[in-house]
Write a protein that holds these residues in place. Structure first.
Motif, PDB file in Angstrom:
ATOM      1  N   ILE A  96      28.756  34.303  39.010  1.00  0.00           N
ATOM      2  CA  ILE A  96      30.106  34.001  38.842  1.00  0.00           C
ATOM      3  C   ILE A  96      30.201  32.684  38.167  1.00  0.00           C
ATOM      4  O   ILE A  96      31.210  32.332  37.796  1.00  0.00           O
ATOM      5  CB  ILE A  96      30.572  34.064  40.330  1.00  0.00           C
ATOM      6  N   ALA A  97      29.232  31.857  38.463  1.00  0.00           N
ATOM      7  CA  ALA A  97      29.325  30.346  38.111  1.00  0.00           C
ATOM      8  C   ALA A  97      29.275  30.377  36.526  1.00  0.00           C
ATOM      9  O   ALA A  97      29.783  29.693  35.775  1.00  0.00           O
ATOM     10  CB  ALA A  97      28.087  29.400  38.634  1.00  0.00           C
ATOM     11  N   LEU A  98      28.028  31.263  36.082  1.00  0.00           N
ATOM     12  CA  LEU A  98      27.987  31.312  34.623  1.00  0.00           C
ATOM     13  C   LEU A  98      29.305  31.929  33.912  1.00  0.00           C
ATOM     14  O   LEU A  98      29.485  31.615  32.907  1.00  0.00           O
ATOM     15  CB  LEU A  98      26.612  32.145  34.333  1.00  0.00           C
ATOM     16  N   ALA A  99      29.824  33.013  34.506  1.00  0.00           N
ATOM     17  CA  ALA A  99      30.968  33.704  33.898  1.00  0.00           C
ATOM     18  C   ALA A  99      32.124  32.757  33.975  1.00  0.00           C
ATOM     19  O   ALA A  99      32.772  32.869  32.879  1.00  0.00           O
ATOM     20  CB  ALA A  99      31.186  34.877  34.774  1.00  0.00           C
ATOM     21  N   TRP A 100      32.427  31.937  34.845  1.00  0.00           N
ATOM     22  CA  TRP A 100      33.278  30.879  34.854  1.00  0.00           C
ATOM     23  C   TRP A 100      33.224  29.841  33.902  1.00  0.00           C
ATOM     24  O   TRP A 100      33.931  29.735  33.122  1.00  0.00           O
ATOM     25  CB  TRP A 100      33.480  30.450  36.118  1.00  0.00           C
ATOM     26  N   LEU A 101      31.883  29.522  33.622  1.00  0.00           N
ATOM     27  CA  LEU A 101      31.627  28.559  32.858  1.00  0.00           C
ATOM     28  C   LEU A 101      31.833  29.029  31.190  1.00  0.00           C
ATOM     29  O   LEU A 101      32.335  28.310  30.588  1.00  0.00           O
ATOM     30  CB  LEU A 101      30.123  28.045  32.917  1.00  0.00           C
ATOM     31  N   ALA A 102      31.546  30.270  31.151  1.00  0.00           N
ATOM     32  CA  ALA A 102      31.577  30.715  29.656  1.00  0.00           C
ATOM     33  C   ALA A 102      33.035  30.950  29.305  1.00  0.00           C
ATOM     34  O   ALA A 102      33.504  30.310  28.333  1.00  0.00           O
ATOM     35  CB  ALA A 102      31.013  32.376  29.632  1.00  0.00           C
ATOM     36  N   SER A 203      31.848  44.575  34.802  1.00  0.00           N
ATOM     37  CA  SER A 203      33.426  45.167  35.067  1.00  0.00           C
ATOM     38  C   SER A 203      33.647  44.735  36.640  1.00  0.00           C
ATOM     39  O   SER A 203      34.872  44.406  37.005  1.00  0.00           O
ATOM     40  CB  SER A 203      33.668  46.535  34.794  1.00  0.00           C
ATOM     41  N   GLU A 204      32.859  44.999  37.460  1.00  0.00           N
ATOM     42  CA  GLU A 204      32.755  45.195  38.920  1.00  0.00           C
ATOM     43  C   GLU A 204      32.880  43.627  39.258  1.00  0.00           C
ATOM     44  O   GLU A 204      33.760  43.190  40.132  1.00  0.00           O
ATOM     45  CB  GLU A 204      31.643  45.793  39.833  1.00  0.00           C
ATOM     46  N   LEU A 205      32.211  42.905  38.653  1.00  0.00           N
ATOM     47  CA  LEU A 205      32.250  41.307  38.948  1.00  0.00           C
ATOM     48  C   LEU A 205      33.687  40.863  38.354  1.00  0.00           C
ATOM     49  O   LEU A 205      33.964  39.966  39.364  1.00  0.00           O
ATOM     50  CB  LEU A 205      31.150  40.696  38.120  1.00  0.00           C
ATOM     51  N   ILE A 206      34.135  41.029  37.496  1.00  0.00           N
ATOM     52  CA  ILE A 206      35.252  40.600  37.141  1.00  0.00           C
ATOM     53  C   ILE A 206      36.476  40.965  37.740  1.00  0.00           C
ATOM     54  O   ILE A 206      37.328  40.267  38.080  1.00  0.00           O
ATOM     55  CB  ILE A 206      35.760  40.631  35.574  1.00  0.00           C
ATOM     56  N   SER A 207      36.536  42.422  38.208  1.00  0.00           N
ATOM     57  CA  SER A 207      37.401  42.718  38.930  1.00  0.00           C
ATOM     58  C   SER A 207      37.585  42.232  40.457  1.00  0.00           C
ATOM     59  O   SER A 207      38.535  41.896  40.996  1.00  0.00           O
ATOM     60  CB  SER A 207      37.312  44.349  39.260  1.00  0.00           C
ATOM     61  N   ALA A 208      36.130  41.971  40.939  1.00  0.00           N
ATOM     62  CA  ALA A 208      36.159  41.478  42.362  1.00  0.00           C
ATOM     63  C   ALA A 208      36.425  39.947  42.176  1.00  0.00           C
ATOM     64  O   ALA A 208      36.685  39.484  43.569  1.00  0.00           O
ATOM     65  CB  ALA A 208      34.662  41.694  42.908  1.00  0.00           C
ATOM     66  N   VAL A 212      37.215  33.909  37.975  1.00  0.00           N
ATOM     67  CA  VAL A 212      36.197  33.773  36.723  1.00  0.00           C
ATOM     68  C   VAL A 212      37.314  33.586  35.484  1.00  0.00           C
ATOM     69  O   VAL A 212      36.933  32.601  34.791  1.00  0.00           O
ATOM     70  CB  VAL A 212      35.324  35.057  36.457  1.00  0.00           C
ATOM     71  N   LEU A 213      38.543  34.502  35.293  1.00  0.00           N
ATOM     72  CA  LEU A 213      39.224  34.133  34.365  1.00  0.00           C
ATOM     73  C   LEU A 213      40.345  33.485  34.464  1.00  0.00           C
ATOM     74  O   LEU A 213      40.989  32.767  33.522  1.00  0.00           O
ATOM     75  CB  LEU A 213      39.431  35.680  33.785  1.00  0.00           C
ATOM     76  N   SER A 214      40.558  33.445  35.792  1.00  0.00           N
ATOM     77  CA  SER A 214      41.809  32.527  36.073  1.00  0.00           C
ATOM     78  C   SER A 214      41.690  31.228  36.205  1.00  0.00           C
ATOM     79  O   SER A 214      42.513  30.120  35.867  1.00  0.00           O
ATOM     80  CB  SER A 214      42.458  32.736  37.524  1.00  0.00           C
ATOM     81  N   MET A 219      34.158  28.369  45.981  1.00  0.00           N
ATOM     82  CA  MET A 219      32.687  28.331  46.542  1.00  0.00           C
ATOM     83  C   MET A 219      32.462  29.403  47.544  1.00  0.00           C
ATOM     84  O   MET A 219      31.707  29.584  48.513  1.00  0.00           O
ATOM     85  CB  MET A 219      32.264  27.001  47.183  1.00  0.00           C
ATOM     86  N   GLY A 220      33.295  30.663  47.139  1.00  0.00           N
ATOM     87  CA  GLY A 220      33.039  31.723  48.334  1.00  0.00           C
ATOM     88  C   GLY A 220      31.756  32.260  48.326  1.00  0.00           C
ATOM     89  O   GLY A 220      30.902  32.138  47.383  1.00  0.00           O
ATOM     90  N   SER A 221      31.454  32.991  49.576  1.00  0.00           N
ATOM     91  CA  SER A 221      30.325  33.450  49.434  1.00  0.00           C
ATOM     92  C   SER A 221      30.019  34.800  49.006  1.00  0.00           C
ATOM     93  O   SER A 221      28.774  35.440  49.035  1.00  0.00           O
ATOM     94  CB  SER A 221      29.593  33.338  51.059  1.00  0.00           C
ATOM     95  N   GLU A 222      31.061  35.479  48.783  1.00  0.00           N
ATOM     96  CA  GLU A 222      31.059  37.047  48.346  1.00  0.00           C
ATOM     97  C   GLU A 222      30.261  37.035  47.159  1.00  0.00           C
ATOM     98  O   GLU A 222      30.455  36.035  46.049  1.00  0.00           O
ATOM     99  CB  GLU A 222      32.462  37.528  48.182  1.00  0.00           C
ATOM    100  N   SER A 223      29.679  38.147  46.940  1.00  0.00           N
ATOM    101  CA  SER A 223      28.785  38.248  45.620  1.00  0.00           C
ATOM    102  C   SER A 223      29.151  39.692  45.120  1.00  0.00           C
ATOM    103  O   SER A 223      29.674  40.492  46.006  1.00  0.00           O
ATOM    104  CB  SER A 223      27.305  38.001  45.773  1.00  0.00           C
TER     105      SER A 223
END
Length: 223
Positions: A96-102, A203-208, A212-214, A219-223
């Motif tokens: 999530i951190a890497l996706a948000w950074l990108a 797709s699952e990561l972005i949907s959950a 990431v895109l907003s 710092m949520g603990s869900e993965s």
């Protein structure tokens, strides 16, 4: 009650403050003009930049002795913004951190494309390496964290993963025109592909995690 006389502010002090204010405004105007002009014309002359800023070439030389010094400052401006984003890329899940950074870096690069383009120029690799050191360090931290946790692929070293992500970004930003399909979501998917996530996992990561895109990373603990 008698109010004591106050000494008037010397006119020379007022004039000096005005000059400093004008100088700061001119410098900012030159940097903004350079970002705008160089975004579309990387080889634009100093005359073109000065004209876009509404200033003379002589005024430009009062702030930047040559074209290279101006370009280094444009790199520094963009790098400061990129590094601030890197520091903010914090999450328990390295994916999530890497996706948000990108996603954030892509949007920022689009906004200050001149900075990004110059930073990707081979002639300014040394300046870029120094200016973007915090960003590169954070990227390596994320690839190491992902590899150690098993979230990222293990057949390639974290150092190589970080290098491949940066090289992909460099190649993409060097393109003079990009397809409308290349947006922050596309960039996120490419980066996640490099570290080993399948398109289904992406797709699952972005949907959950729409944050990431907003841009609202928590710092949520869900993965």
């Amino acid at each position: 009650m008698t109010v004591p006389n106050q000494d008037p502010v010397p006119q020379t002090s007022i004039a000096a403050r005005v000059r400093r204010k004008d100088a700061a405004a001119n410098r900012q105007a030159l940097l903004q003009a350079a970002q705008t002009v160089l975004a579309d014309h990387p080889n634009a002359s100093l005359d073109a930049i000065a004209q876009a800023a509404g200033l003379s070439r002589r005024a430009l030389y009062g702030h930047f002795p040559d074209r290279d010094s101006l370009l280094r400052e444009v790199i520094a401006v963009g790098a400061h913004q990129f590094n601030d984003i890197a520091v903010s890329a914090e999450h328990e899940d390295p994916r999530i951190a890497l996706a948000w950074l990108a996603a954030r870096l892509w949007r920022e690069a689009s906004a200050v494309r001149a900075s990004a383009n110059i930073a990707m120029d081979d002639e300014h690799l040394a300046d870029t390496a120094n200016a973007l050191a915090p960003l590169r360090e954070r990227l390596l931290e994320l690839t190491r964290s992902g590899a150690n946790s098993g979230a990222f692929r293990s057949d390639l070293s974290p150092e190589l993963l970080a290098f491949l992500i940066e090289s992909t970004a460099r190649a993409t930003l060097r393109q003079p025109t990009l397809s409308p399909e290349v947006n922050d979501a596309t960039v996120v998917r490419v980066v996640l592909s490099i570290v080993g996530l399948s398109w289904v996992e992406q797709s699952e990561l972005i949907s959950a995690h729409p944050e990431v895109l907003s841009g609202e990373l928590g710092m949520g603990s869900e993965s």
